[in-house]
Enzyme design. Structure first.
Site, mmCIF file in Angstrom:
data_model
loop_
_atom_site.group_PDB
_atom_site.id
_atom_site.type_symbol
_atom_site.label_atom_id
_atom_site.label_comp_id
_atom_site.label_asym_id
_atom_site.label_seq_id
_atom_site.Cartn_x
_atom_site.Cartn_y
_atom_site.Cartn_z
ATOM 1 N N CYS A 153 37.822 27.496 49.197
ATOM 2 C CA CYS A 153 36.735 26.461 48.591
ATOM 3 C C CYS A 153 37.026 25.202 48.016
ATOM 4 O O CYS A 153 38.467 24.915 47.568
ATOM 5 C CB CYS A 153 36.295 27.253 47.214
ATOM 6 N N ARG A 199 39.676 21.872 54.078
ATOM 7 C CA ARG A 199 40.164 23.012 53.513
ATOM 8 C C ARG A 199 39.693 24.551 54.085
ATOM 9 O O ARG A 199 40.198 25.326 53.942
ATOM 10 C CB ARG A 199 39.737 22.989 52.134
ATOM 11 N N TRP A 237 34.422 29.466 50.656
ATOM 12 C CA TRP A 237 35.237 30.126 51.823
ATOM 13 C C TRP A 237 35.086 31.675 51.382
ATOM 14 O O TRP A 237 35.567 32.075 50.292
ATOM 15 C CB TRP A 237 36.428 29.986 51.708
ATOM 16 N N ASN A 239 36.220 27.903 41.870
ATOM 17 C CA ASN A 239 37.381 28.368 43.026
ATOM 18 C C ASN A 239 38.116 29.341 42.336
ATOM 19 O O ASN A 239 38.609 29.368 41.156
ATOM 20 C CB ASN A 239 38.212 27.106 43.356
ATOM 21 N N GLY A 240 38.728 30.219 43.144
ATOM 22 C CA GLY A 240 39.489 31.451 42.747
ATOM 23 C C GLY A 240 38.920 32.931 43.013
ATOM 24 O O GLY A 240 37.903 32.977 43.739
ATOM 25 N N GLU A 278 57.908 28.821 64.619
ATOM 26 C CA GLU A 278 56.887 27.668 63.857
ATOM 27 C C GLU A 278 56.045 27.328 65.012
ATOM 28 O O GLU A 278 54.994 26.961 65.127
ATOM 29 C CB GLU A 278 57.796 26.464 63.387
ATOM 30 N N LYS A 313 51.923 27.610 65.116
ATOM 31 C CA LYS A 313 50.856 26.695 65.670
ATOM 32 C C LYS A 313 50.190 26.740 66.648
ATOM 33 O O LYS A 313 48.942 26.625 66.419
ATOM 34 C CB LYS A 313 51.892 25.292 66.213
ATOM 35 N N GLU A 371 47.402 29.450 65.413
ATOM 36 C CA GLU A 371 46.566 28.756 64.382
ATOM 37 C C GLU A 371 45.387 28.004 65.122
ATOM 38 O O GLU A 371 44.082 28.161 64.740
ATOM 39 C CB GLU A 371 47.386 27.682 63.561
ATOM 40 N N HIS A 399 65.349 44.294 73.721
ATOM 41 C CA HIS A 399 65.341 45.444 72.680
ATOM 42 C C HIS A 399 63.769 45.855 72.687
ATOM 43 O O HIS A 399 63.321 46.628 71.726
ATOM 44 C CB HIS A 399 65.682 45.304 71.458
ATOM 45 N N LYS A 455 43.297 24.936 54.428
ATOM 46 C CA LYS A 455 44.607 24.369 54.216
ATOM 47 C C LYS A 455 45.149 24.858 53.007
ATOM 48 O O LYS A 455 46.265 24.661 53.064
ATOM 49 C CB LYS A 455 43.966 22.805 53.920
HETATM 50 O O1 M6R Z 1 50.582 24.243 50.918
HETATM 51 P P1 M6R Z 1 51.670 25.250 51.609
HETATM 52 O O2 M6R Z 1 52.684 24.701 52.065
HETATM 53 O O3 M6R Z 1 51.965 26.262 50.206
HETATM 54 O O4 M6R Z 1 50.995 26.181 52.586
HETATM 55 C C1 M6R Z 1 51.611 27.406 53.193
HETATM 56 C C2 M6R Z 1 50.961 27.647 54.235
HETATM 57 O O5 M6R Z 1 49.705 28.169 53.975
HETATM 58 C C3 M6R Z 1 50.527 26.730 55.320
HETATM 59 O O6 M6R Z 1 52.013 26.292 55.660
HETATM 60 C C4 M6R Z 1 50.042 27.744 56.742
HETATM 61 O O7 M6R Z 1 50.850 28.410 57.250
HETATM 62 C C5 M6R Z 1 49.709 26.313 57.686
HETATM 63 N N1 M6R Z 1 48.305 26.462 58.064
HETATM 64 C C6 M6R Z 1 50.530 26.163 58.867
HETATM 65 O O8 M6R Z 1 50.141 25.289 59.624
#
Ligand code: M6R
Length: 613
Positions: free
Chosen positions: A2, A27, A74, A100-101, A488, A492, A495, A511, A608
């Site tokens: 949010c 976000r 959200w 928010n929260g 990583e 990506k 996502e 394995h 985000k």
């Molecule tokens: O703001 P942060 O670095 O704590 O966020 C951690 C993860 O939520 C963030 O890295 C997430 O995995 C990204 N969307 C990756 O691209």
């Protein structure tokens, strides 16, 4: 997650609020709404769907109010719908609230309020807040100027969980109240006007001066004054913080998407993060830490704790610290660490990495390790964010605002900063010969131009993306530092392209996962560690034999060996190679997402800044 926006000033609030919400879109959200104080009371306009839809709501252009609050939701409690969207009003339409929260005890509070005659129109946890405020307000027989603050204070005392709350009320038509606990919220100070936001970039074009609230601190805002209170309603003083980021840094600057812009910003983000930390012929400069040999020597182990991409950066930090300082490092996922009762004490250094500095699990893990007596060090990209205020020590990446949900420049900046930190520790401890240290430093300084070089792979990567964008499964392989890059790269791809992908340590393939390799499946490998070239090549041959379509990212001169595509990147020290080898993989997920016509910057279901558990 949010997003919250607020405005109090002399201009019409509604366009400023909607504009602010548009800047928070990255976000992640499913509905949006605003509330303003009008001559005849509070107005609320909201709906599910995009912020843009707010412009089409009947009557939105007639709003004249100059004070208002706004929200992108959200969904957590209750599906995305108009009723569940914020702002929420109390039953008497006197208080409008955005939140928010998560209110963990909202069922108990709802029951309490229902027993007292209150009716609920949504399934949200938030709706208890305006009604509780109303409950306490109407019970209070004193009519002094703190009456509303007292009602908000009593309400917040009842709330369990996390919250950043904005309140406007018809009883104080020239004010706004905000309070936070474990959820982000910043106050932007203007001239005769003030702004509220969940994060700094959304209001950077209005002001560069910010106040940051700690948990359970209130702000009572008017147009030209901001007063701060603690939970007992004692007045407190707060320093204004000036932020250096430019407003244009939060714009697309001619790029089609924020993600692409941020990928191409990496040479500069790395340059800024190195900053003045590597002075010529001198030890690394961490005057923000200033650790002595005696202080560092007391740590017999370290933890690096983070989530998602930040955790992957931590994996590279582990390799660097273990190699250069000979101290064991465990990397842990914050949401696991916080519930595991980890074995840590005053001889443990816990390093927390978070781009946003607001990730709920990472903050909770940090608080836990502090309570257990460990020393805590935060690595963040956002000045004054929650994690930086909680930790004993804090160092910053200087990647500039990262808007795309998929983290790119923040990741490479974290990896470089952790490597410089490891060098600093090694220098203080005297654990590595000076020649080795200066060799790595030289390589670090050459990184921006090597990333520039790696970015030139964009054309070939785009071609490869066109070939594989319809694939259902993709595998990533690597060994040592390259395994971290595989993890990583795979994250990506998941996502932003919604393709199922798995990353495996190349030696693990036989394995189990090799059973999944069949004709046409794409396998992407990373080879940058010269000690492991032969080993990984053998694993690649195993998948080629089974019909896989292969791409290899490497800084070695490999024989073609039936590999379908080889992407060459510049060579560097093995500890630093994840910073260069991730570039083609970031580009690959970007171009696949574009090929599929997806929203690169705002992938489905993701946020985000993950400010709830
Ligand atoms: O703001 P942060 O670095 O704590 O966020 C951690 C993860 O939520 C963030 O890295 C997430 O995995 C990204 N969307 C990756 O691209």
């Amino acid at each position: 997650m949010c997003g919250i926006i607020g405005y109090i000033g002399n201009q019409k609030a509604s366009p400023i609020l909607i504009n602010g919400l548009l800047r928070l879109e990255y976000r992640g959200y499913d509905s949006a709404g605003i509330s303003t104080i009008e001559k005849n009371g509070l107005s609320v306009m909201k709906d599910k769907g995009r912020v843009q839809n707010l412009y089409n709501l009947d009557g939105i252009n007639d709003l004249e109010g100059t004070i208002g609050i706004a929200h992108t939701r959200w969904a957590t409690h209750g599906k995305p719908s108009k009723e569940n969207s914020h702002p929420h009003l109390d039953n008497s339409n006197s208080f409008a609230v955005v939140h928010n929260g998560i209110i963990e005890n909202y069922n108990d509070l709802r029951k309490f309020l229902s027993d007292n005659g209150y009716i609920f129109h949504s399934q949200t946890d938030t709706e208890v807040i305006p009604n509780l405020i109303h409950y306490y307000y109407s019970k209070d027989k004193n009519n002094d100027e703190l009456k509303i603050l007292r009602a908000v204070q009593s309400t917040c005392k009842d709330l369990k969980g996390s919250f950043a709350i904005q309140v406007i009320t018809k009883y104080m038509p020239d004010n706004m109240i905000v309070i936070r606990k474990d959820s982000p919220l910043v106050i932007g100070k203007g001239n005769g006007e003030n702004y509220i936001s969940s994060d700094i970039p959304a209001i950077l074009s209005f002001t560069k001066d910010f106040y940051l609230l700690n948990d359970y601190e209130f702000a009572l805002l008017s147009r030209d004054k901001i007063e701060f209170y603690d939970m007992d309603l004692n007045k407190i003083k707060k320093e204004v913080k000036s932020i250096e980021w430019s407003a244009s840094a939060a714009d697309k600057n001619g790029y089609e998407d924020y993600m692409l812009k941020e990928i191409f910003e990496q040479p500069n983000a790395i340059r800024e993060t190195i900053g003045s930390r590597l002075p010529e012929n001198e030890p690394c400069n961490f005057d923000d830490l200033n650790f002595s040999k005696e202080f560092l020597s007391k740590f017999n182990k370290m933890y690096i704790v983070a989530c998602g991409t930040a955790m992957h950066a931590g994996l590279s930090g582990k390799i660097a610290i273990e190699k250069l300082c000979n101290i064991p490092v465990t990397v842990d996922i914050a949401s696991e660490f916080r519930y595991r009762n980890p074995i840590i004490d005053k001889n443990t250094l816990c390093i927390y990495i978070s781009q946003s500095g607001e990730t709920a699990d990472t903050i909770a893990a940090l608080k836990l390790s502090k309570a257990k007596g460990a020393t805590t060090l935060a690595v963040s990209n956002v000045i004054g964010s929650s994690i930086t205020r909680e930790a004993d020590y804090c160092i910053y990446t200087h990647a500039g605002p990262e808007i795309a949900v998929a983290s790119t420049k923040a990741y490479t900046s974290q990896v470089i900063l952790l490597n410089i930190l490891a060098l600093y520790f090694a220098e203080v401890l005297g654990s590595v010969p000076a020649e080795e240290i200066s060799k790595i430093k030289k390589e670090i300084l050459a990184l921006p131009s090597k990333i520039d070089e790696a970015l030139k792979s964009a054309k070939s990567i785009k071609k490869f993306a066109k070939k594989i964008y319809l694939q259902k499964d993709v595998f990533f392989l690597g060994r040592g530092v390259d395994y971290n890059t595989a993890l990583e790269g795979s994250l990506k791809l998941k996502e932003i392209s919604y393709i199922h992908s798995e990353a495996y340590a190349a030696g693990e393939l036989k394995h189990g996962p090799i059973a999944l390799i069949e004709n046409g499946v794409t396998v992407i490998s990373i080879i940058t560690d010269e000690n492991l070239v032969e080993k990984t090549i053998s694993n690649i041959q195993e998948v080629i034999t089974r019909g896989a379509n292969t791409l290899v990212v490497t800084n070695k001169n490999l024989p073609s060996n039936n590999i379908n595509t080889i992407i060459e990147i510049p060579d560097t020290h093995v500890l630093l190679s994840p910073i260069v080898s991730i570039i083609p993989l970031q580009l690959l997920s970007y171009y696949i997402s574009k090929e599929k016509g997806l929203d690169v910057d705002k992938p489905r279901n993701l946020a985000k800044s993950v400010t709830v558990e």
